[in-house]
Design a protein around this motif. Structure first.
Motif, PDB file in Angstrom:
ATOM      1  N   LEU A  98       0.785  -1.240   0.054  1.00  0.00           N
ATOM      2  CA  LEU A  98      -0.185   0.162   0.026  1.00  0.00           C
ATOM      3  C   LEU A  98       1.085   1.222   0.023  1.00  0.00           C
ATOM      4  CD1 LEU A  98      -2.775  -1.080   2.135  1.00  0.00           C
ATOM      5  CD2 LEU A  98      -3.280  -0.278   0.022  1.00  0.00           C
ATOM      6  N   ASN A  99       1.669   1.174   0.676  1.00  0.00           N
ATOM      7  CA  ASN A  99       2.661   2.368   0.823  1.00  0.00           C
ATOM      8  C   ASN A  99       3.584   2.654  -0.743  1.00  0.00           C
ATOM      9  OD1 ASN A  99       2.797   4.144   3.105  1.00  0.00           O
ATOM     10  ND2 ASN A  99       3.429   2.234   4.128  1.00  0.00           N
ATOM     11  N   HIS A 100       3.924   1.528  -1.218  1.00  0.00           N
ATOM     12  CA  HIS A 100       4.549   1.663  -2.564  1.00  0.00           C
ATOM     13  C   HIS A 100       3.309   2.171  -3.467  1.00  0.00           C
ATOM     14  CE1 HIS A 100       8.166  -0.281  -2.481  1.00  0.00           C
ATOM     15  NE2 HIS A 100       7.975  -1.388  -1.914  1.00  0.00           N
ATOM     16  N   SER A 142       2.988   5.999  -2.855  1.00  0.00           N
ATOM     17  CA  SER A 142       4.274   6.634  -3.427  1.00  0.00           C
ATOM     18  C   SER A 142       4.008   6.960  -4.860  1.00  0.00           C
ATOM     19  CB  SER A 142       5.465   6.001  -2.871  1.00  0.00           C
ATOM     20  OG  SER A 142       6.656   6.743  -3.489  1.00  0.00           O
ATOM     21  N   ASP A 143       3.573   5.791  -5.572  1.00  0.00           N
ATOM     22  CA  ASP A 143       3.440   5.663  -6.944  1.00  0.00           C
ATOM     23  C   ASP A 143       2.483   6.842  -7.452  1.00  0.00           C
ATOM     24  OD1 ASP A 143       3.841   4.771  -9.698  1.00  0.00           O
ATOM     25  OD2 ASP A 143       2.463   3.042  -9.386  1.00  0.00           O
ATOM     26  N   VAL A 144       1.444   6.620  -6.660  1.00  0.00           N
ATOM     27  CA  VAL A 144       0.200   7.687  -6.936  1.00  0.00           C
ATOM     28  C   VAL A 144       0.564   9.148  -7.109  1.00  0.00           C
ATOM     29  CG1 VAL A 144      -1.948   8.585  -6.259  1.00  0.00           C
ATOM     30  CG2 VAL A 144      -1.860   6.150  -6.540  1.00  0.00           C
ATOM     31  N   TYR A 145       1.566   9.288  -6.272  1.00  0.00           N
ATOM     32  CA  TYR A 145       2.019  10.801  -6.483  1.00  0.00           C
ATOM     33  C   TYR A 145       3.371  11.067  -7.047  1.00  0.00           C
ATOM     34  CZ  TYR A 145      -1.736  11.418  -2.874  1.00  0.00           C
ATOM     35  OH  TYR A 145      -2.918  11.736  -2.025  1.00  0.00           O
ATOM     36  N   ARG A 172       9.853  10.451   4.544  1.00  0.00           N
ATOM     37  CA  ARG A 172      11.061   9.685   4.806  1.00  0.00           C
ATOM     38  C   ARG A 172      10.863   8.225   4.720  1.00  0.00           C
ATOM     39  NH1 ARG A 172      14.869  10.183   9.812  1.00  0.00           N
ATOM     40  NH2 ARG A 172      16.888   9.233   9.026  1.00  0.00           N
ATOM     41  N   HIS A 173      11.836   7.504   4.418  1.00  0.00           N
ATOM     42  CA  HIS A 173      11.281   6.075   4.326  1.00  0.00           C
ATOM     43  C   HIS A 173      10.590   5.529   3.177  1.00  0.00           C
ATOM     44  CE1 HIS A 173      13.983   5.739   7.546  1.00  0.00           C
ATOM     45  NE2 HIS A 173      12.759   6.504   8.533  1.00  0.00           N
ATOM     46  N   ASN A 174       9.888   6.908   2.391  1.00  0.00           N
ATOM     47  CA  ASN A 174       8.993   6.535   1.425  1.00  0.00           C
ATOM     48  C   ASN A 174       7.766   5.961   1.817  1.00  0.00           C
ATOM     49  OD1 ASN A 174       8.970   7.709  -1.149  1.00  0.00           O
ATOM     50  ND2 ASN A 174       9.317   5.821  -2.204  1.00  0.00           N
ATOM     51  N   VAL A 175       7.489   6.189   3.108  1.00  0.00           N
ATOM     52  CA  VAL A 175       6.185   5.624   3.894  1.00  0.00           C
ATOM     53  C   VAL A 175       5.331   6.808   4.047  1.00  0.00           C
ATOM     54  CG1 VAL A 175       5.466   4.545   5.947  1.00  0.00           C
ATOM     55  CG2 VAL A 175       7.608   3.761   4.933  1.00  0.00           C
ATOM     56  N   TRP A 176       4.095   6.573   3.530  1.00  0.00           N
ATOM     57  CA  TRP A 176       2.918   7.755   3.580  1.00  0.00           C
ATOM     58  C   TRP A 176       2.001   7.228   4.783  1.00  0.00           C
ATOM     59  CZ3 TRP A 176       2.137  11.848   0.162  1.00  0.00           C
ATOM     60  CH2 TRP A 176       3.003  11.871  -0.879  1.00  0.00           C
ATOM     61  N   ALA A 177       1.590   5.875   4.847  1.00  0.00           N
ATOM     62  CA  ALA A 177       1.013   5.417   6.010  1.00  0.00           C
ATOM     63  C   ALA A 177       1.662   4.871   6.896  1.00  0.00           C
ATOM     64  CB  ALA A 177      -0.326   4.518   5.231  1.00  0.00           C
ATOM     65  N   TYR A 182       2.369  -6.717  -8.192  1.00  0.00           N
ATOM     66  CA  TYR A 182       2.959  -5.651  -8.805  1.00  0.00           C
ATOM     67  C   TYR A 182       4.460  -5.302  -8.274  1.00  0.00           C
ATOM     68  CZ  TYR A 182       3.487  -1.781 -11.929  1.00  0.00           C
ATOM     69  OH  TYR A 182       4.032  -0.730 -12.852  1.00  0.00           O
ATOM     70  N   TYR A 183       4.208  -4.712  -7.119  1.00  0.00           N
ATOM     71  CA  TYR A 183       5.383  -4.075  -6.349  1.00  0.00           C
ATOM     72  C   TYR A 183       6.105  -5.034  -5.582  1.00  0.00           C
ATOM     73  CZ  TYR A 183       2.561   0.144  -6.789  1.00  0.00           C
ATOM     74  OH  TYR A 183       1.752   1.040  -7.752  1.00  0.00           O
ATOM     75  N   LEU A 184       5.776  -6.146  -5.202  1.00  0.00           N
ATOM     76  CA  LEU A 184       6.511  -6.804  -4.248  1.00  0.00           C
ATOM     77  C   LEU A 184       6.877  -8.363  -5.022  1.00  0.00           C
ATOM     78  CD1 LEU A 184       4.637  -6.698  -0.795  1.00  0.00           C
ATOM     79  CD2 LEU A 184       6.427  -5.003  -1.834  1.00  0.00           C
TER      80      LEU A 184
END
Length: 483
Positions: A102-104, A107-110, A142-147, A339-341
């Motif tokens: 979900l965090n990937h 990050s991808d959405v934005y 930071r750490h590319n983590v949104w949630a 897709y991401y993992l």
């Protein structure tokens, strides 16, 4: 002596404690044996002890109604829900996998929107999302983590499989009640807690604090952290105050903070302004910054988005994370994991029909009496319909609602979600339950040992939300030979 289990029926749903009538599951054998040794007076004393503890500790939640806001004592059932540690280890891995994907995605959405460009999701889903924030495009937390904090709702169907019902990624609540439930249970069943190896949960505030430290802007010294609350009239205010106190940080309202010309956030104190590095915000995006979002908001901090974009303050959860807190987006999480993992999902989704799809909409409208239909962005069990429990008129009216805004609705099969023995007067009866574990993600990922088990206290009801008559139980993850 009349048994507390007398006439207990496991019915058609999977029961978390009882395999069949009078046959406990292996993991719950010792608990069931113990409960069976208690007489009515023993049970009454423990129930009263729990009620007194809730009053002494001031554990409450707020119900919003036409008559105004009402503070109510937290509804708690003293009979714990049990899960074996062996099963929990698999669930824990599934929750980590899910939040990472979900965090990937967020990050991808934005940024590149590769998931959409590669045809994995229609772009209209994001373009029409009420939680997509164009102001967040190009930002990298930071750490590319949104949630950073997620509360994922799990339900077990009659097949015994644990399904993900939804992900709560905006301002998930309930963790304080999970922690307080354990404190109450220790008072009610002290001898039992010593006899059974239950995994502890009291490290959550420390884990939360460490996660918030890990997302602070890079600097020397210990970061200054605050919890930002909308105030005492918010339904989760008890939790805001509780977590701030447990972490040893300040609880603040928007008026306590100010953004100065250097685009840094400061807290007003009697000794002057004090720089703030991390804000654990419990305010929705819309009210966070009147300079960017709702102009009439008095709950947030003017200029907060400027400070965040400049990298001078960390916000948990990051603004815009709610784009993945959408029940339409939820349907695509298994594909995100692949897709991401490049992994297969460990925890399955509940089968979901998207009303934005013409063929799926036709099926939903035709079979609404058999389905649960709900809006994409509501919480608390509001705005939904449980087809098998609805009247023909309610179903007809809901069809019209869906037709007016199909993008905003999904539908799912009506699951026979699992039950657990719940104390009803002087006997045990099965009541439907769900489970909300909490996942933290910053530099590392942490999952609570169990979570908040919510109970539909009304007989036959599938709605577990406290705002609609639900209660809760302590959740025991049993280690050792029992687990």
């Amino acid at each position: 002596m009349k048994s507390i289990w007398e006439n207990y029926k496991t019915e058609v749903a999977y029961d978390e404690l009882m395999h069949s009538e009078f046959q406990p599951r292996p993991v719950s054998h010792r608990l069931c044996q113990y409960l069976n040794s208690l007489n009515k007076d023993d049970i009454d004393k423990r129930k009263v002890a729990a009620e007194l503890a809730i009053m002494e500790m001031g554990i409450s939640f707020t119900v919003y109604s036409d008559e105004g806001n009402i503070d109510r004592a937290w509804p708690f059932d003293i009979i714990p829900r049990i899960i074996a540690a062996k099963e929990w280890r698999m669930i824990e891995q599934g929750l980590k996998q899910r939040l990472t994907a979900l965090n990937h995605f967020i990050s991808d959405v934005y940024s590149e929107q590769a998931f959409i460009k590669d045809g994995k999701m229609p772009g209209d889903i994001i373009n029409s999302s009420k939680n997509f924030r164009k102001e967040c495009v190009g930002i990298k937390p930071r750490h590319n983590v949104w949630a950073n904090i997620c509360g994922t709702d799990l339900v077990r169907d009659k097949d015994g499989i644990m399904y993900v019902l939804e992900d709560n990624l905006r301002v998930p609540s309930g963790v304080s009640y999970m922690l307080e439930n354990r404190v109450i249970t220790k008072r009610v069943f002290p001898e039992l807690m010593q006899d059974i190896d239950v995994l502890p949960i009291d490290d959550y505030p420390t884990q939360l604090y460490d996660m918030l430290v890990s997302i602070a802007p890079l600097k020397n010294g210990r970061p200054r952290i605050v919890v930002l609350t909308p105030g005492i009239y918010n339904s989760a205010y008890f939790e805001h105050a509780y977590l701030a106190q447990q972490m040893g940080v300040q609880l603040v309202e928007g008026s306590d903070l100010v953004v100065e010309k250097d685009d840094c956030v400061y807290m007003r104190t009697i000794e002057g302004l004090e720089k703030i590095d991390v804000i654990y915000r419990r305010i929705d995006d819309d009210f966070l910054d009147p300079e960017v979002f709702r102009k009439d908001s008095t709950l947030g901090v003017r200029g907060l988005m400027r400070a965040w974009k400049a990298g001078n303050v960390a916000l948990a959860n990051a603004p815009g994370a709610g784009v993945a807190d959408d029940k339409v987006v939820y349907a695509y999480v298994p594909e995100m994991i692949r897709y991401y993992l490049n992994e297969e999902p460990i925890l399955p989704n509940v089968p979901t029909y998207l009303c934005s799809d013409k063929d799926q909409l036709e099926y939903v409208l035709e079979h609404l009496a058999e389905l649960v239909a709900k809006p994409a962005n509501e919480s608390g069990g509001y705005g939904m319909i449980v087809g098998p429990h609805a009247t023909p008129k309610e179903i007809a009216d809901f069809r019209d609602i869906i037709k007016k805004d199909p993008r905003n609705y999904i539908a799912q099969p009506t699951l026979a979600i699992s039950t657990a023995p719940t104390l009803c007067e002087d006997r045990l009866e099965p009541r439907h339950i769900d489970l909300r574990p909490f996942i933290l993600q910053g530099e590392d990922t942490f999952v609570t040992a169990g979570g908040l088990t919510r109970v539909a206290l009304k007989k036959g009801s599938l709605v577990v939300n406290s705002s609609q008559g639900g209660g809760s139980k302590d959740t025991w993850i049993i280690n050792g030979e029992d687990g």
